[in-house]
Design a protein around this motif. Structure first.
Motif, mmCIF file in Angstrom:
data_model
loop_
_atom_site.group_PDB
_atom_site.id
_atom_site.type_symbol
_atom_site.label_atom_id
_atom_site.label_comp_id
_atom_site.label_asym_id
_atom_site.label_seq_id
_atom_site.Cartn_x
_atom_site.Cartn_y
_atom_site.Cartn_z
ATOM 1 N N THR A 139 0.829 -1.190 0.000
ATOM 2 C CA THR A 139 0.000 0.000 0.000
ATOM 3 C C THR A 139 0.872 1.252 0.000
ATOM 4 O O THR A 139 2.084 1.186 0.224
ATOM 5 C CB THR A 139 -0.926 0.026 1.231
ATOM 6 O OG1 THR A 139 -0.130 0.137 2.416
ATOM 7 C CG2 THR A 139 -1.769 -1.239 1.300
ATOM 8 N N TYR A 396 -1.079 0.335 -3.570
ATOM 9 C CA TYR A 396 -2.507 0.101 -3.393
ATOM 10 C C TYR A 396 -3.090 1.037 -2.332
ATOM 11 O O TYR A 396 -2.426 1.411 -1.367
ATOM 12 C CB TYR A 396 -2.757 -1.349 -2.977
ATOM 13 C CG TYR A 396 -2.838 -2.311 -4.150
ATOM 14 C CD1 TYR A 396 -4.013 -3.010 -4.418
ATOM 15 C CD2 TYR A 396 -1.750 -2.516 -4.982
ATOM 16 C CE1 TYR A 396 -4.098 -3.895 -5.478
ATOM 17 C CE2 TYR A 396 -1.822 -3.391 -6.057
ATOM 18 C CZ TYR A 396 -2.998 -4.077 -6.300
ATOM 19 O OH TYR A 396 -3.073 -4.949 -7.363
ATOM 20 N N ILE A 431 -8.843 -8.046 -2.619
ATOM 21 C CA ILE A 431 -7.459 -8.437 -2.364
ATOM 22 C C ILE A 431 -7.363 -9.874 -1.870
ATOM 23 O O ILE A 431 -6.475 -10.631 -2.260
ATOM 24 C CB ILE A 431 -6.831 -7.500 -1.307
ATOM 25 C CG1 ILE A 431 -6.718 -6.079 -1.857
ATOM 26 C CG2 ILE A 431 -5.460 -7.999 -0.869
ATOM 27 C CD1 ILE A 431 -5.701 -5.921 -2.960
#
Length: 435
Positions: A139, A396, A431
């Motif tokens: 992320t 992400y 995910i």
């Protein structure tokens, strides 16, 4: 083709003798990889008799005993230092490798180009029905996920053999020893978690790559060892290590762009937990100048600013719920009996998850100088920019914590996103499996 004349399988164990009773026999059944190899186990101060058992039942295994728990990172670093093999394979103790696992890692690495520093295998659940790890994603703030975690294998599209990965999994990865040491190894400050994400990023920025081989399969008892740490202690590690990963590794072009968004997200998550998970936490969201202290509003104007201002006392009591209401009454009694006791109106920090978040903040503030030195070392050995990394592996944005959905969907948050950072937006259900 990388040089590979010897391999060491490195296993760290902490009160995991019952796992080694399965893992080590599976290693003994490995197909010949074509190079000399050996198994090294570091026992992290276990109290289950692991060291004595290993020396008695598995005399060919090289045992390194530590009197205390060094953590996953430092323990693996020590195994690498004590090995003289060309490559080290990090393997979790709570795994069962398939018979072709070792040979598959060795074959993939020996066939790879010279710039390949590591080869990561595939991890499945104990029954071999669901995926644990094939490829990871990171992320924008340094957290990471195992893509398609716990999805049935027949519903997953695996990366092809030889595909590039942003990082390998620290529980099933072969790494060239020289590359590992030159990159700095696993960061000992992490103790455990996200150390493999951090290492993969450092390998890439240093000009090397990580590849995947689906033939190197191990079965994993997911969280069998990590559960020993406790849920909220793990939360502390995740939050602290994610920030350190981002801080150390983002290059000088992207770091000033992503830092505001990372800090906004970090603060929002703590505020959300403080307000929602702790008695009286909602008081932290009050504006004292919206009619509460400075008499800046009254009547309808005050109600428009804060609809809770003019609720009846009975309505407020009902909104507390039985547990908080009883707690407030007890606090009032304590205040009456002991004038120094906290007021019933004061927020009370009780939630363990909130405490874990605040502890992560405290650690970061107390170790700013060391983190800055670590960042300098990472950036000094950089050979390619992060745009190269993130064009291959976009960062992400995944709502994960309480309140993330609202924050990430706001125009204010989006105005803070780094314009030069490639982003993929996804839900947690996209995910991984949430079943």
């Amino acid at each position: 083709m990388p040089k590979l004349e010897s391999v060491a399988v490195a296993i760290v164990s902490w009160n995991g003798r019952q796992h080694l009773e399965t893992c080590l026999p599976a290693l003994a059944k490995q197909r010949d990889p074509g190079v000399p190899w050996r198994v090294m186990v570091l026992d992290n101060g276990s109290s289950d008799g692991t060291v004595e058992w290993l020396r008695r039942e598995h005399p060919r295994v090289e045992v390194v005993a530590s009197e205390v728990n060094l953590g996953f990172c430092s323990a693996n670093n020590r195994l690498v230092e004590e090995s003289d093999a060309d490559a080290v394979i990090f393997l979790n103790n709570d795994t069962r490798p398939q018979e072709d696992w070792l040979a598959a890692l060795v074959d993939e690495f020996r066939a790879a180009p010279e710039d390949v520093a590591a080869v990561s295998g595939m991890i499945v659940d104990w029954e071999g029905e669901r995926l644990d790890f094939a490829k990871g994603v990171m992320t924008f703030d340094g957290h990471a996920f195992q893509l398609d975690f716990r999805r049935p294998l027949d519903q997953v599209k695996l990366p092809a053999a030889g595909s590039e990965l942003p990082f390998g999994c620290g529980g099933n990865v072969l790494v060239r020893r020289d590359s590992y040491l030159q990159a700095g190894g696993f960061d000992p400050a992490y103790f455990a978690y996200l150390e493999d994400v951090d290492l993969g990023w450092r390998l890439w920025s240093g000009g090397e790559r990580v590849l995947f081989t689906p033939q190197a399969v191990v079965h994993h008892r997911s969280s069998a060892t990590s559960d020993l740490l406790g849920l909220y202690n793990r939360g502390f590690l995740f939050e602290r290590n994610a920030f350190l990963t981002a801080y150390k590794n983002f290059d000088d072009e992207l770091w000033p762009q992503v830092l505001p968004t990372i800090l906004l997200t970090l603060n929002h998550r703590v505020q959300e937990l403080l307000e929602k998970n702790n008695p009286g936490g909602a008081l932290l969201a009050l504006d004292p100048y919206a009619g509460h202290i400075a008499n800046t509003a009254s009547g309808a104007a005050a109600s428009a600013l804060d609809p809770t201002l003019h609720r009846s006392r009975l309505d407020r009591w009902r909104s507390y719920g039985p547990r908080e209401l009883v707690g407030r009454l007890l606090l009032r009694l304590a205040r009456w009996a002991w004038p120094g006791a906290p007021s019933p109106a004061d927020p009370v920090l009780r939630d363990e998850r909130t405490v874990a978040q605040l502890r992560a903040h405290s650690f970061l503030l107390r170790h700013l100088d060391q983190a800055a030195a670590d960042r300098h070392a990472v950036q000094q050995r950089r050979k390619r920019p992060d745009q190269d990394y993130f064009q291959r592996f976009p960062a992400y944005v995944v709502p994960t914590y309480p309140g993330d959905q609202k924050l990430f969907g706001s125009s204010g948050f989006r105005s803070w996103l780094a314009p030069d950072l490639p982003i993929v937006e996804a839900t947690l259900g996209e995910i991984m499996s949430l079943e």
